[in-house]
Design a protein around this motif. Structure first.
Motif, mmCIF file in Angstrom:
data_model
loop_
_atom_site.group_PDB
_atom_site.id
_atom_site.type_symbol
_atom_site.label_atom_id
_atom_site.label_comp_id
_atom_site.label_asym_id
_atom_site.label_seq_id
_atom_site.Cartn_x
_atom_site.Cartn_y
_atom_site.Cartn_z
ATOM 1 N N GLU A 1 0.810 -1.214 0.000
ATOM 2 C CA GLU A 1 0.000 0.000 0.000
ATOM 3 C C GLU A 1 0.848 1.271 0.000
ATOM 4 N N LEU A 2 2.160 1.130 0.227
ATOM 5 C CA LEU A 2 3.021 2.309 0.238
ATOM 6 C C LEU A 2 3.111 2.920 -1.161
ATOM 7 N N PRO A 3 3.197 4.243 -1.262
ATOM 8 C CA PRO A 3 3.313 4.892 -2.579
ATOM 9 C C PRO A 3 4.485 4.354 -3.401
ATOM 10 N N SER A 4 5.560 3.974 -2.740
ATOM 11 C CA SER A 4 6.743 3.478 -3.453
ATOM 12 C C SER A 4 6.514 2.131 -4.106
ATOM 13 N N ARG A 5 5.411 1.447 -3.746
ATOM 14 C CA ARG A 5 5.103 0.137 -4.325
ATOM 15 C C ARG A 5 4.103 0.224 -5.466
ATOM 16 N N ARG A 6 3.812 1.429 -5.889
ATOM 17 C CA ARG A 6 2.889 1.614 -7.019
ATOM 18 C C ARG A 6 3.690 2.009 -8.265
ATOM 19 N N THR B 1 4.701 4.018 -11.101
ATOM 20 C CA THR B 1 4.606 5.398 -11.572
ATOM 21 C C THR B 1 5.684 5.620 -12.641
ATOM 22 N N LYS B 2 5.672 6.793 -13.262
ATOM 23 C CA LYS B 2 6.701 7.103 -14.255
ATOM 24 C C LYS B 2 8.085 7.072 -13.624
ATOM 25 N N GLU B 3 8.174 7.579 -12.385
ATOM 26 C CA GLU B 3 9.460 7.588 -11.702
ATOM 27 C C GLU B 3 9.917 6.161 -11.395
ATOM 28 N N PHE B 4 8.979 5.325 -10.961
ATOM 29 C CA PHE B 4 9.303 3.929 -10.664
ATOM 30 C C PHE B 4 9.777 3.221 -11.929
ATOM 31 N N ILE B 5 9.091 3.469 -13.056
ATOM 32 C CA ILE B 5 9.451 2.829 -14.322
ATOM 33 C C ILE B 5 10.855 3.235 -14.752
ATOM 34 N N MET B 6 11.173 4.526 -14.633
ATOM 35 C CA MET B 6 12.499 4.999 -15.025
ATOM 36 C C MET B 6 13.586 4.331 -14.178
ATOM 37 N N GLU B 7 13.360 4.266 -12.870
ATOM 38 C CA GLU B 7 14.339 3.633 -11.981
ATOM 39 C C GLU B 7 14.485 2.147 -12.300
ATOM 40 N N SER B 8 13.364 1.483 -12.560
ATOM 41 C CA SER B 8 13.389 0.043 -12.848
ATOM 42 C C SER B 8 14.127 -0.256 -14.149
#
Length: 282
Positions: A106-111, A113-120
């Motif tokens: 449920e944490l925002p970091s586990r969703r 997002t564009k930022e998550f995709i770039m980091e991944s």
């Protein structure tokens, strides 16, 4: 870490308002708390509406240590990682692992997002011989991964995990390689399988694949099953998400059962998932 704990307490207060966040993981009734958590989630957001039950499975054992698995709505699976002297203790331990992961999800970091995709994508590039330019080319593995993440924008990691498990299994049993040989693009394969969930029909098709492999290389099924059981145990003891390893075990066990119960099982059937059908929209 303090910020993460504070975020978890905030989630607990939202989803389980009558529970004391400081005592959640010390409560022996963690089994009912996990059920309550997912019922509350489904009422709030209709999460995984087609699967509304938290399912437990205890491995048959004449004595300790006991092993228990819990499968969440959507298919994510967790098990007890401690050495448990009773089935009830194993069930509680599995529920605790699942509840912790459910809350972290449920944490925002586990969703996604564009930022998550770039980091991944950057992490994927760093661990392979690819480049960032590959992210825009779906014919590359980096590009396919980028496309898959973009197609699941806004989902949580547990929601995304079901699709990832399907592709892990397709890679494991050789279907992705076979699809590439039929000239199906990665984008087409991803789009096709994104429409389906991992169900009994898909498991049966994969079991048929392994029956054919056993026919070509006798003994490969038993060898793969031993490896799958070892991987499942190691992952469980490490507190990891288990669905990929558990599905491998189930598919291989199904294939072995069909071989011993029906010698003609390996013959093609009308509803067998053929490569031609998979690329019928190509």
């Amino acid at each position: 870490m303090d910020r993460t704990l504070e975020s978890l307490r905030h989630i607990i207060a939202q989803v389980l308002p009558h529970r004391d966040p400081a005592l959640v993981f010390k409560d022996l009734n963690v089994v009912s708390m996990l059920q309550e958590f997912w019922e509350s989630k489904q009422q709030q957001r209709a999460a995984f509406p087609s699967e509304g039950v938290v399912v437990y499975e205890s491995l048959p054992s004449p004595g300790p240590p006991f092993v228990s698995y819990v499968t969440l709505p959507g298919g994510s699976c967790f098990g007890n990682f401690q050495c448990c002297l009773s089935r009830a203790e194993a069930r509680r331990d599995a529920a605790k692992v699942a509840l912790i992961n459910s809350l972290f999800n449920e944490l925002p970091s586990r969703r996604i997002t564009k930022e998550f995709i770039m980091e991944s994508v950057q992490e994927a590039v760093a661990s392979t011989s690819g480049t960032l330019d590959d992210a825009d080319d779906p014919s590359t593995s980096i590009g396919a991964y980028h496309y898959m993440l973009m197609s699941n924008m806004g989902k949580t990691m547990l929601e995304f995990q079901e699709l990832m498990t399907i592709f892990q299994l397709l890679h494991w049993n050789g279907s992705l390689k076979a699809l590439r040989e039929t000239k199906c693009s990665r984008q087409e394969v991803i789009s096709y399988y994104s429409q389906y969930s991992l169900d009994e029909k898909m498991r049966s098709h994969m079991a048929l694949d392994w029956i054919m492999k056993e026919k070509e290389s006798p003994g490969i099924l038993s060898q793969e099953l031993r490896m799958a059981l070892r991987e499942l145990e190691e992952a469980r003891k490490a507190g990891q998400e288990l669905r990929f390893y558990k599905e491998k075990k189930e598919i291989l066990s199904l294939a072995l059962t069909q071989i011993y119960s029906d010698p003609d099982t390996s013959s093609p059937s009308d509803d067998q998932l053929s490569l031609t059908a998979l690329c019928g929209y190509h």
